[in-house]
Design a protein around this motif. Structure first.
Motif, PDB file in Angstrom:
ATOM      1  N   ASN A 167      12.692  36.302 -18.765  1.00 26.92           N
ATOM      2  CA  ASN A 167      12.439  36.538 -20.178  1.00 26.92           C
ATOM      3  C   ASN A 167      13.519  35.867 -21.023  1.00 26.92           C
ATOM      4  N   LEU A 168      13.416  36.031 -22.326  1.00 32.03           N
ATOM      5  CA  LEU A 168      14.265  35.227 -23.221  1.00 32.03           C
ATOM      6  C   LEU A 168      15.668  35.795 -23.421  1.00 32.03           C
ATOM      7  N   ASN A 169      16.014  36.869 -22.734  1.00 32.91           N
ATOM      8  CA  ASN A 169      17.371  37.403 -22.856  1.00 32.91           C
ATOM      9  C   ASN A 169      18.402  36.387 -22.385  1.00 32.91           C
ATOM     10  N   ALA A 206       3.805  35.490 -11.009  1.00 31.65           N
ATOM     11  CA  ALA A 206       4.013  36.552 -10.024  1.00 31.65           C
ATOM     12  C   ALA A 206       5.075  37.505 -10.543  1.00 31.65           C
ATOM     13  N   ALA A 207       5.970  36.997 -11.376  1.00 27.07           N
ATOM     14  CA  ALA A 207       7.068  37.839 -11.840  1.00 27.07           C
ATOM     15  C   ALA A 207       7.699  37.257 -13.090  1.00 27.07           C
ATOM     16  N   VAL A 208       8.014  38.130 -14.021  1.00 33.88           N
ATOM     17  CA  VAL A 208       8.871  37.757 -15.145  1.00 33.88           C
ATOM     18  C   VAL A 208      10.182  38.505 -14.918  1.00 33.88           C
ATOM     19  N   ALA A 209      11.207  37.783 -14.475  1.00 35.66           N
ATOM     20  CA  ALA A 209      12.464  38.443 -14.120  1.00 35.66           C
ATOM     21  C   ALA A 209      13.207  38.854 -15.378  1.00 35.66           C
ATOM     22  N   ALA A 210      13.999  39.929 -15.267  1.00 33.36           N
ATOM     23  CA  ALA A 210      14.754  40.391 -16.422  1.00 33.36           C
ATOM     24  C   ALA A 210      16.011  39.556 -16.638  1.00 33.36           C
ATOM     25  N   GLN A 214      17.834  37.651 -10.909  1.00 32.50           N
ATOM     26  CA  GLN A 214      16.707  38.242 -10.182  1.00 32.50           C
ATOM     27  C   GLN A 214      15.814  37.188  -9.546  1.00 32.50           C
ATOM     28  N   THR A 217      16.716  36.737  -6.000  1.00 38.09           N
ATOM     29  CA  THR A 217      16.177  37.796  -5.146  1.00 38.09           C
ATOM     30  C   THR A 217      14.698  37.561  -4.868  1.00 38.09           C
ATOM     31  N   LEU A 218      13.971  37.144  -5.906  1.00 39.99           N
ATOM     32  CA  LEU A 218      12.525  36.967  -5.762  1.00 39.99           C
ATOM     33  C   LEU A 218      12.196  35.843  -4.780  1.00 39.99           C
ATOM     34  N   GLN A 221      12.830  37.170  -1.298  1.00 37.74           N
ATOM     35  CA  GLN A 221      11.815  38.113  -0.821  1.00 37.74           C
ATOM     36  C   GLN A 221      10.443  37.472  -0.701  1.00 37.74           C
ATOM     37  N   GLY A 222      10.352  36.163  -0.981  1.00 37.83           N
ATOM     38  CA  GLY A 222       9.051  35.505  -0.915  1.00 37.83           C
ATOM     39  C   GLY A 222       8.101  35.954  -2.003  1.00 37.83           C
ATOM     40  N   GLN A 223       8.633  36.541  -3.058  1.00 33.35           N
ATOM     41  CA  GLN A 223       7.792  37.037  -4.148  1.00 33.35           C
ATOM     42  C   GLN A 223       7.284  35.879  -5.013  1.00 33.35           C
TER      43      GLN A 223
END
Lengths: 348, 285
Positions: A167-169, A206-210, A214, A217-218, A221-223
């Motif tokens: 995300n944009l943080n 698949a994911a929007v990391a914070a 992260q 990690t993703l 984990q193969g995410q």
């Protein structure tokens, strides 16, 4: 002197206070406090920059106090007249905030031995850039057989449900959005096209990391199989045996200047200057360019070699060509509104 | 003679002075500063007014974030209660050696950092994680389910991470119940289920209320677990406050939403407290 209960208590309290607030006993001579970034940055600075500085400054004391850019600003802001930090390190967004809030000294450019050797983008009078961070495409070579070549590849149907973004943080997330806007006819001032592009990317996400950390990690984990990623963060993952590769897309890599600043009202301005000089020096930058740090140098006297020359650019001319620098003064004007909009539109 | 006797039921308030001073210095003062900050109309300071509160309370998105955070707490609390009560009950019914073991298992999570516990959940819920691997092995699914970065994942992870806060007060409450009550109940003809419903459960209500209160407060403020398992697409109050305060340096708005969050949590807590008082009356009746 009689040893009464009263003066025993007094002595104990004084000793206790001195222990709890060591600042009391230092009076003036406090060591130089350098707020670097956490993780690999701290390791690199401890191993290379600190020894170089101590050599140049007659073994002066220095303390590394690693923290995020935004926290550095908050800390200095809270004690402007007696700042707890002497030297700050910043991503481009926070750097401009720090300058706007009048927290930094101009760099004494005329005294500097290296300032004029820096590539033009790194010559910032309020605090030069000793390093770059580079953002390109990260992918898992085990599942992504043909290496991606363009940011547009993230939208390919085969990556449905496999794409990660942040995300944009973070600087990375914001920089990526600006790049998207530019690809689709927008700019730092017009982010609309980027939001449309992200909306189209939704089924693939698949994911929007914070935060960018992260993403690592993703991958582990193969995410996710593909995402925008920071070159240095990827090198750390690679070194740990995670299958990840980094490519510069044909649109160019998003590059961030990491700038270093003397804090206004610092009691250690002279030492702060020496530390920054060491960070700009070709010796330090050349060492930091090697394994395992792989930090991109800004001093043109440093010849680019090794892994950097292989994956990023073979010389400074190519860096100037392949690296895209964004206008963070423009970005900062609207960043709050973008974050707000991202909060609302990309929320599940 | 009576006049010289010291009244042992009252204490000298001076004994509490060090704690009170620490409390005022490190808790009340920052809270007052926070409150003052929340009335600033812009980050540069200067003017004071209700702008930040109007901005928050007049915005359906912000209220949505608040609502979903409070609701998340309810879900986590209910799940923790459903999973935790049997554990506490089992502890009460076990022989001494098993009690020690159960207590150790309940306390073990408290001995590891919340970051570590949460990371374990990242591994469990991941695409190649334990849950997906097992389901694929049994043949129930062909493609991995998305568990990480979903609200369900956050609820489950928070329920485990906060479990001790629920189990410990219930264990205490259960251990205070005179075992003769259960015997009396069965002698009078009640079955196990009826005894539990009519005797054990009401008597353990104070423990349940205390456990729910602790779990609820911990769940809605769990910044680490919420952001690691929930990801960047799910926005709860702690992340919202962090984003405004840290990334955007918009301290007045961050302060205002902190106060709003604090007040809403206080409201929920006082509801729990009222329930607790009711339940004590019920237990003593």
């Amino acid at each position: 002197m009689l040893l009464t209960r009263r003066n025993l208590m007094q002595t104990a309290l004084t000793l206790g206070a001195m222990h709890a607030f060591p600042g009391l006993t230092w009076a003036q001579a406090r060591p130089l406090v350098f707020a670097t970034f956490t993780g690999s940055w701290e390791e690199a600075h401890k191993a290379v920059l600190v020894p170089a500085f101590r050599k140049a400054a007659g073994n002066a004391n220095i303390v590394l106090d690693p923290m995020l850019s935004v926290d550095q600003i908050a800390k200095v802001n809270a004690a402007r007249s007696n700042p707890p930090i002497d030297v700050m390190l910043h991503d481009p967004g926070p750097a401009l905030q720090a300058i706007a809030q009048d927290l930094v000294e101009p760099y004494p450019v005329e005294k500097s031995a290296y300032y004029n050797d820096l590539i033009p983008a790194a010559q910032v009078p309020m605090g030069p850039a000793p390093f770059f961070q580079v953002v390109g495409i990260t992918y898992n070579p085990e599942t992504v057989k043909t290496p991606p070549t363009s940011w547009a590849d993230l939208w390919k149907p085969e990556f449905k449900g496999r794409v990660g973004i942040t995300n944009l943080n973070s600087t990375l997330g914001t920089g990526f959005m600006v790049e998207l806007a530019k690809m689709h006819g927008g700019s730092e001032a017009n982010i609309d096209p980027a939001f449309k592009a992200i909306e189209a990317l939704r089924p693939s996400l698949a994911a929007v990391a914070a935060n960018p950390g992260q993403l690592a990690t993703l991958f582990q984990q193969g995410q996710i199989d593909i995402s925008p990623g920071n070159f240095n963060a990827i090198q750390i993952l690679k070194a740990r045996g995670v299958p990840v590769e980094f490519v510069i897309p044909k649109e160019g890599a998003i590059a961030f200047k990491t700038t270093i600043h003397i804090v206004k009202n610092s009691p250690n301005k002279e030492l702060a200057f020496k530390l920054i000089e060491a960070a700009l020096s070709p010796e330090v930058q050349a060492t930091l360019m090697e394994e395992p740090y792989l930090i991109v140098p800004t001093n043109t006297k440093v010849a680019i070699k090794g892994e950097l020359a292989k994956t990023l650019a073979k010389d400074h001319a190519e860096i100037a060509k392949k690296f895209v620098f964004q206008d963070w003064a423009k970005i900062n004007e609207q960043r709050a509104a973008w974050i707000e909009r991202f909060n609302r539109e990309i929320r599940v | 003679m009576a006049a010289t006797l010291r009244d042992v039921t009252t204490y000298d308030l001076k004994l509490a002075a060090p704690l009170a001073a620490g409390f005022i210095l490190f808790f009340v003062t920052p809270l007052v500063i926070l409150l003052a900050l929340s009335f600033q109309t812009d980050p540069q300071g200067g003017h004071y007014g209700l702008t930040q509160y109007v901005a928050f309370l007049g915005d359906s998105f912000s209220l949505g974030v608040l609502g979903s955070t409070l609701w998340l707490g309810v879900k986590v609390t209910v799940l923790t209660l459903l999973l935790g009560y049997p554990v506490a009950w089992l502890h009460q019914r076990s022989p001494a050696w098993a009690r020690g073991l159960i207590m150790l298992l309940v306390l073990l999570p408290l001995l590891t950092s919340v970051v570590v516990r949460t990371f374990a959940w990242v591994v469990i819920l991941g695409r190649q994680g334990i849950v997906n691997a097992t389901l694929a092995w049994i043949g129930l699914i062909d493609t991995p389910l998305k568990l990480l970065y979903t609200e369900g994942g956050v609820v489950v992870a928070l329920a485990q991470v906060q479990m001790p806060l629920m189990v410990l007060p219930i264990i205490t409450a259960l251990s205070r119940i005179d075992p003769n009550f259960a015997d009396a109940s069965s002698v009078l003809g009640a079955g196990h289920w009826r005894t539990f419903r009519k005797v054990i459960l009401p008597l353990s209500l104070p423990g349940i209320v205390a456990g729910c209160l602790l779990t609820y407060a911990a769940a809605i403020t769990a910044f680490i677990t919420q952001s690691l398992i929930g990801g960047g697409q799910m926005l709860f109050m702690p992340m919202y406050i962090y984003q405004q305060a840290s990334t955007l340096q918009n301290w007045p708005f961050a302060a205002a939403i902190s106060i709003v969050f604090l007040v809403s949590v206080l409201v929920v807590v006082s509801i729990f407290n009222a329930l607790g008082r009711l339940s004590r009356g019920y237990a003593n009746a």
